[in-house]
Design a protein around this motif. Structure first.
Motif, short mmCIF file in Angstrom:
data_model
loop_
_atom_site.label_atom_id
_atom_site.label_comp_id
_atom_site.label_asym_id
_atom_site.label_seq_id
_atom_site.Cartn_x
_atom_site.Cartn_y
_atom_site.Cartn_z
N PHE A 282 3.38 5.79 -5.76
CA PHE A 282 3.19 5.91 -7.20
C PHE A 282 1.99 6.80 -7.54
CE2 PHE A 282 6.16 2.44 -7.55
CZ PHE A 282 6.87 2.84 -8.66
N PHE B 21 0.83 -1.21 0.00
CA PHE B 21 0.00 0.00 0.00
C PHE B 21 0.87 1.26 0.00
CE2 PHE B 21 -4.00 -2.20 1.22
CZ PHE B 21 -4.78 -1.62 0.24
N LEU C 176 -3.68 -3.32 -7.53
CA LEU C 176 -3.85 -1.87 -7.64
C LEU C 176 -2.55 -1.20 -8.05
CD1 LEU C 176 -6.02 -0.93 -4.56
CD2 LEU C 176 -6.47 -0.33 -6.92
N LEU C 177 -1.46 -1.65 -7.40
CA LEU C 177 -0.15 -1.08 -7.69
C LEU C 177 0.18 -1.23 -9.17
CD1 LEU C 177 2.54 0.07 -6.62
CD2 LEU C 177 3.28 -2.27 -6.28
N THR D 246 -0.06 5.29 -15.52
CA THR D 246 0.46 6.63 -15.25
C THR D 246 1.83 6.83 -15.87
OG1 THR D 246 1.40 5.88 -13.19
CG2 THR D 246 -0.78 6.86 -13.08
N MET E 83 5.57 9.14 -15.37
CA MET E 83 6.30 9.85 -14.35
C MET E 83 7.18 10.93 -14.96
SD MET E 83 7.69 7.91 -11.11
CE MET E 83 9.36 8.11 -10.67
N ALA F 109 -3.63 -5.38 -3.11
CA ALA F 109 -2.79 -4.19 -3.16
C ALA F 109 -1.84 -4.25 -4.36
CB ALA F 109 -2.01 -4.06 -1.86
N PHE G 38 -1.77 1.11 -11.39
CA PHE G 38 -1.27 2.48 -11.42
C PHE G 38 0.04 2.58 -12.16
CE2 PHE G 38 -4.50 3.60 -8.42
CZ PHE G 38 -4.75 4.90 -8.78
N LEU G 39 0.88 1.57 -12.05
CA LEU G 39 2.15 1.59 -12.77
C LEU G 39 1.92 1.67 -14.26
CD1 LEU G 39 4.43 -0.96 -10.93
CD2 LEU G 39 4.84 1.45 -11.31
N LEU H 31 3.87 1.53 -1.27
CA LEU H 31 4.36 1.66 -2.64
C LEU H 31 3.29 2.26 -3.54
CD1 LEU H 31 6.34 -1.59 -3.49
CD2 LEU H 31 7.10 0.74 -3.81
N LEU H 32 2.08 1.75 -3.38
CA LEU H 32 0.96 2.20 -4.20
C LEU H 32 0.74 3.70 -4.03
CD1 LEU H 32 -1.52 1.48 -5.94
CD2 LEU H 32 -2.76 1.14 -3.83
#
Lengths: 144, 190
Positions: A20, A14, B20-21, B28, B30, B17, B24-25, A16-17
């Protein structure tokens, strides 16, 4: 040997999430042109991302279908130089009235593109009064 | 007897989690957008009327379709362009006819200084590559930044990027970036 406790693993993930989520922003358009930006040393950071509209110019990604001549991309599709005024008008419309004068147009142009089309776009931007432009470049070290 | 509520199994929390991570990676970016910021001139209402600028105040740069430079009528090179532009834009006092005119300016925080009235006129061909154009713009920006840095060091003792905002504005007023991108025209054919 006792098993390693994994109960804190979700917390780590979480974290890390959230990292980002905070440091990145959503990709808004999918590129249909290849953009290899030129390199410059005297670059300024583009501030206030919400007040920037992007114009992409470069050779199409699908060269079999569209050839290799540089094309213009506005939003999600190919466009011609004549579409630029309407694009700028829509971009202005989408912003707050107070912010409209601070709208910057960022030109993301492939480095091998000829200046002809870029000049045409610049002329259109002048005509509609979008004077603030930014030639998007990568920040590089010493040239040559 | 009341039974204790069964504990929720948190074993799959990590997987959720992770999902979700990864989402988003993928969605998105950067990258920080950076570039050379310029201001386009307003459209000319009557193109027949030429605004007369004294010849000594203008430095002409032409880039042709083969990416070759012509600086003030002579073949130029990108590696020397910065020095030439810097020399041209540095205010010379007393008045020297081979450099642009200077004017006296009184600016808050700096005081009275001499400011060059020079203009750099940049013309390119339709066939010039964008890479070359950016290189020229970059060299010109470098020349202006060095002049600003020198003024800043002599007035405030530090370079421009360490100044406060008001001082930086004062420096920007003292050294205006005058790069004129002339009306496009075909030079050297296509």
């Amino acid at each position: 040997m006792p098993a390693i406790s994994t109960s804190s693993l979700p917390d780590i993930i979480f974290m890390l999430l959230f990292f980002f989520m905070v440091t990145t922003q959503m990709r808004e358009t999918s590129l249909r042109v290849k953009i290899k930006l030129p390199i410059a040393t005297e670059v300024q950071k583009l501030e206030k991302k919400a007040l920037v509209s992007f114009i992409y110019i470069g050779p199409p990604t699908n060269t079999k279908m569209y050839g290799t001549e540089s094309r213009l991309q506005l939003n999600d599709q190919y466009a011609t130089v004549a579409d630029v005024p309407e694009f700028i008008a829509l971009e202005r419309e989408a912003r707050n009235e107070a912010d409209r004068n601070f709208l910057t147009t960022s030109l993301k142009v492939n480095k091998d593109t000829k200046m002809g089309v870029v000049t045409d776009v610049k002329q259109e931007l002048r005509m509609v009064g979008a004077f603030r432009i930014n030639y998007s470049t990568l920040k590089g070290g010493k040239k040559q | 007897m009341r039974r204790a509520a069964p504990e929720i199994n948190a074993g799959s929390m990590a997987d959720i989690a992770f999902l979700l991570l990864i989402f988003f990676l993928v969605t998105t970016t950067m990258d920080v957008d950076s570039g050379i910021t310029r201001r386009l001139p307003p459209p000319v209402e009557n193109p027949d009327i030429d605004i007369k600028v004294k010849e000594r105040n203008v430095m002409n740069i032409l880039v042709n379709k083969n990416n070759r430079l012509l600086v003030n009528g002579e073949a130029g090179d990108i590696s020397t362009l910065k020095e030439v532009a810097k020399k041209f834009m540095t205010p010379h006092y007393p008045d020297n006819p081979s450099y642009p005119e200077v004017e006296e300016k009184t600016i808050a925080l700096i005081g009275t200084i001499y400011s060059s009235k020079g203009v750099i006129s940049l013309k390119n061909d339709r066939g010039t590559s964008y890479d070359m154009y950016i290189m020229v713009q970059n060299e010109l920006a470098r020349a202006f930044n060095e002049i600003k840095d020198e003024l800043s060091v002599s007035k405030f003792g530090v370079k421009v990027d360490q100044l406060t905002e008001e001082k930086r504005d004062a420096i920007n007023e003292a050294v205006p970036v005058r790069v004129s991108e002339a009306e496009p025209e075909n030079i050297g054919g296509n």
